[in-house]
Motif scaffolding. Structure first.
Motif, PDB file in Angstrom:
ATOM      1  N   VAL A 252      91.338  37.349 -33.668  1.00 17.75           N
ATOM      2  CA  VAL A 252      91.024  38.619 -32.997  1.00 17.75           C
ATOM      3  C   VAL A 252      91.405  38.353 -31.549  1.00 17.75           C
ATOM      4  CG1 VAL A 252      89.231  40.293 -32.401  1.00 17.75           C
ATOM      5  CG2 VAL A 252      89.167  39.136 -34.620  1.00 17.75           C
ATOM      6  N   SER A 253      92.612  38.761 -31.177  1.00 13.50           N
ATOM      7  CA  SER A 253      93.224  38.274 -29.938  1.00 13.50           C
ATOM      8  C   SER A 253      92.806  39.013 -28.674  1.00 13.50           C
ATOM      9  CB  SER A 253      94.751  38.284 -30.063  1.00 13.50           C
ATOM     10  OG  SER A 253      95.195  39.588 -30.376  1.00 13.50           O
ATOM     11  N   GLU A 254      92.422  40.279 -28.799  1.00 16.80           N
ATOM     12  CA  GLU A 254      92.005  40.989 -27.587  1.00 16.80           C
ATOM     13  C   GLU A 254      91.125  42.184 -27.919  1.00 16.80           C
ATOM     14  OE1 GLU A 254      95.127  43.727 -25.756  1.00 16.80           O
ATOM     15  OE2 GLU A 254      96.412  42.247 -26.757  1.00 16.80           O
ATOM     16  N   ALA A 255      90.433  42.657 -26.875  1.00 17.49           N
ATOM     17  CA  ALA A 255      89.567  43.838 -27.011  1.00 17.49           C
ATOM     18  C   ALA A 255      90.019  44.883 -26.010  1.00 17.49           C
ATOM     19  CB  ALA A 255      88.124  43.444 -26.757  1.00 17.49           C
ATOM     20  N   GLU A 256      89.855  46.160 -26.395  1.00 17.46           N
ATOM     21  CA  GLU A 256      90.342  47.238 -25.526  1.00 17.46           C
ATOM     22  C   GLU A 256      89.345  48.395 -25.555  1.00 17.46           C
ATOM     23  OE1 GLU A 256      94.705  48.414 -25.528  1.00 17.46           O
ATOM     24  OE2 GLU A 256      93.840  50.166 -26.514  1.00 17.46           O
ATOM     25  N   LYS A 257      88.977  48.861 -24.371  1.00 18.33           N
ATOM     26  CA  LYS A 257      88.072  50.009 -24.286  1.00 18.33           C
ATOM     27  C   LYS A 257      88.873  51.282 -24.542  1.00 18.33           C
ATOM     28  CE  LYS A 257      84.858  50.076 -21.027  1.00 18.33           C
ATOM     29  NZ  LYS A 257      84.171  50.321 -19.725  1.00 18.33           N
TER      30      LYS A 257
ATOM     31  N   THR B 213      82.993  56.594 -25.939  1.00 16.91           N
ATOM     32  CA  THR B 213      83.745  55.417 -25.501  1.00 16.91           C
ATOM     33  C   THR B 213      83.385  54.272 -26.429  1.00 16.91           C
ATOM     34  OG1 THR B 213      83.663  56.180 -23.218  1.00 16.91           O
ATOM     35  CG2 THR B 213      84.202  53.874 -23.561  1.00 16.91           C
ATOM     36  N   TYR B 214      84.385  53.564 -26.907  1.00 15.04           N
ATOM     37  CA  TYR B 214      84.141  52.454 -27.829  1.00 15.04           C
ATOM     38  C   TYR B 214      85.138  51.336 -27.542  1.00 15.04           C
ATOM     39  CZ  TYR B 214      88.181  54.381 -30.360  1.00 15.04           C
ATOM     40  OH  TYR B 214      89.427  54.830 -30.693  1.00 15.04           O
ATOM     41  N   THR B 215      84.916  50.187 -28.182  1.00 18.71           N
ATOM     42  CA  THR B 215      85.814  49.050 -28.012  1.00 18.71           C
ATOM     43  C   THR B 215      86.559  48.817 -29.320  1.00 18.71           C
ATOM     44  OG1 THR B 215      84.214  48.064 -26.497  1.00 18.71           O
ATOM     45  CG2 THR B 215      85.955  46.625 -27.314  1.00 18.71           C
TER      46      THR B 215
END
Length: 402
Positions: free
Chosen positions: A13-18, A30-32
């Protein structure tokens, strides 16, 4: 284990984005979203660089996957998800679930969850899990088409099973008590850690005061000035290092939190066994009741008080033909009930055998993981104390040169 998915596929799981979007109620939220990347290991071993497949998933989709696995594999201690909102944190750390530090730790936790499932000898073979990793578009429809929600047991039924099972399995009762105690002990440990972290944060930041005082003092001294300024610098560096230290410590806390949530996964297996035992006892009770009814009809005697017996006395006995017809129906029901009871007994034995095999696997994993986490935590604390001693040793040398 040789055939497990984790050996055939790299999963990150390489990255998170809002993100901002509309929910089921058509309200803006708003979620991630988290980027899952997978790469086949086989083509890498052949000297070729395998292409990376990637897709985005929300936390709610991870929850849907775990719910599906829990219902489909009731005898398995299904790996838990990381917490949805921060808990057991020291007060300087944000408990906001959109906080970047918390989102980053949750990203690591979600990757760990996928790796746990991919390494499990049974769960890794599930087709729905594979489609979660590889099919972006129709995944939700595929999982909902399995109808797993219909197999989920109601809370009322689970409550009935807890209080009305007459012959609970001692091993599962003990396991349930163990999981309660494990959760209680880890909760207490995490609370203590958060208090210690608060105190530690204060101690480190006070060293910043030392640094400021020494720097101000150096400005009014000629001969002692350089020594005081150097000592102040060491104190400032020490005070600034606490944020990284406590961020690293939070990583060890997350490893403990995983087993805090594993305790609930253990209880879920215990509850499922209680439900099976409850169904078995209800089926046995129903079979006994039908056999008694059949015997009463055949002999014409009523052993216990019943509304049926009172009705016969008030309105007359049934005709032999009616009685024969009822006996025939009951005999068919008894035969069906005996087959059902035999089936439930076999199902129960298979469940116990599979569940205990997985519980033993879980215990080995738990012992290894907690041992490693606690040793690493101790090593980190020792290293931290050594740095503190070094700072004051350096300060002492600065003072000695004045």
């Amino acid at each position: 284990m040789e055939d497990c998915l984790a050996r055939k596929m790299e999963i990150t799981v390489s990255e998170a984005e809002k993100r901002t979007g509309r929910n089921a109620m058509n309200m803006q939220e708003t979620y991630t979203a988290y980027l899952i990347e997978t790469r086949a290991v086989e083509s890498q071993s052949e000297g070729q660089c395998a292409p990376v497949d990637s897709l985005w998933r929300r936390y709610s989709e991870f929850e849907l996957l775990r719910n599906y696995l829990s219902v489909t594999y009731p005898h398995i201690v299904v790996p838990p998800l990381p917490e949805k909102r921060a808990d057991f944190v020291w007060h300087k750390l944000s408990a906001d679930n959109m906080d970047p530090d918390f989102v980053e730790r949750r990203r690591i936790g979600l990757e760990n969850f996928l790796l746990r499932v991919a390494s499990h000898p049974v769960l890794c073979q599930d087709k729905i899990f594979y489609s979660f990793l590889t099919q972006e578009g129709a995944w939700k429809e595929v999982v909902n088409e399995t109808g797993f929600q219909l197999k989920a047991d109601s809370r009322l039924k689970a409550l009935n099973a807890t209080f009305r099972v007459k012959n609970p399995d001692k091993r599962f009762t003990e396991l349930k008590h163990y999981s309660d105690e494990l959760q209680s002990v880890i909760s207490h440990l995490l609370r203590v850690r958060a208090r210690v972290a608060d105190r530690l944060y204060g101690v480190y930041k006070v060293h910043g005061n030392y640094g400021r005082v020494f720097s101000e003092w150096s400005a009014i001294e000629k001969e002692m000035g350089d020594g005081l300024q150097s000592a102040g610098h060491h104190m400032d560096v020490y005070a600034a290092s606490i944020d990284d230290i406590l961020e690293e410590e939070e990583h060890y806390a997350d490893q403990l939190k995983e087993y805090l949530f594993y305790a609930e996964a253990l209880r879920a297996v215990c509850r499922k066994h209680e439900l099976m035992q409850y169904d078995l006892e209800m089926a046995a009770q129903d079979l006994t009741s039908k056999k008694q009814q059949c015997e009463e009809l055949a002999t014409g005697t009523v052993r216990t008080f019943s509304l049926k017996g009172m009705t016969s006395k008030l309105f007359g006995q049934e005709t032999p033909e009616q009685r024969e017809s009822k006996i025939k129906v009951l005999e068919e029901q008894i035969q069906e009930g005996e087959e059902q009871l035999k089936s439930k007994n076999l199902e129960g034995r298979d469940f116990v055998k599979s569940a205990w095999a997985d519980i033993e696997r879980f215990k080995e994993q738990k012992n290894h993981d907690l041992k490693e986490a606690l040793i690493s935590y101790a090593v980190m604390q020792i290293s931290m104390c050594k740095k503190g001693i070094q700072v004051w040793t350096n300060a002492k040398e600065c003072f000695s040169k004045m």
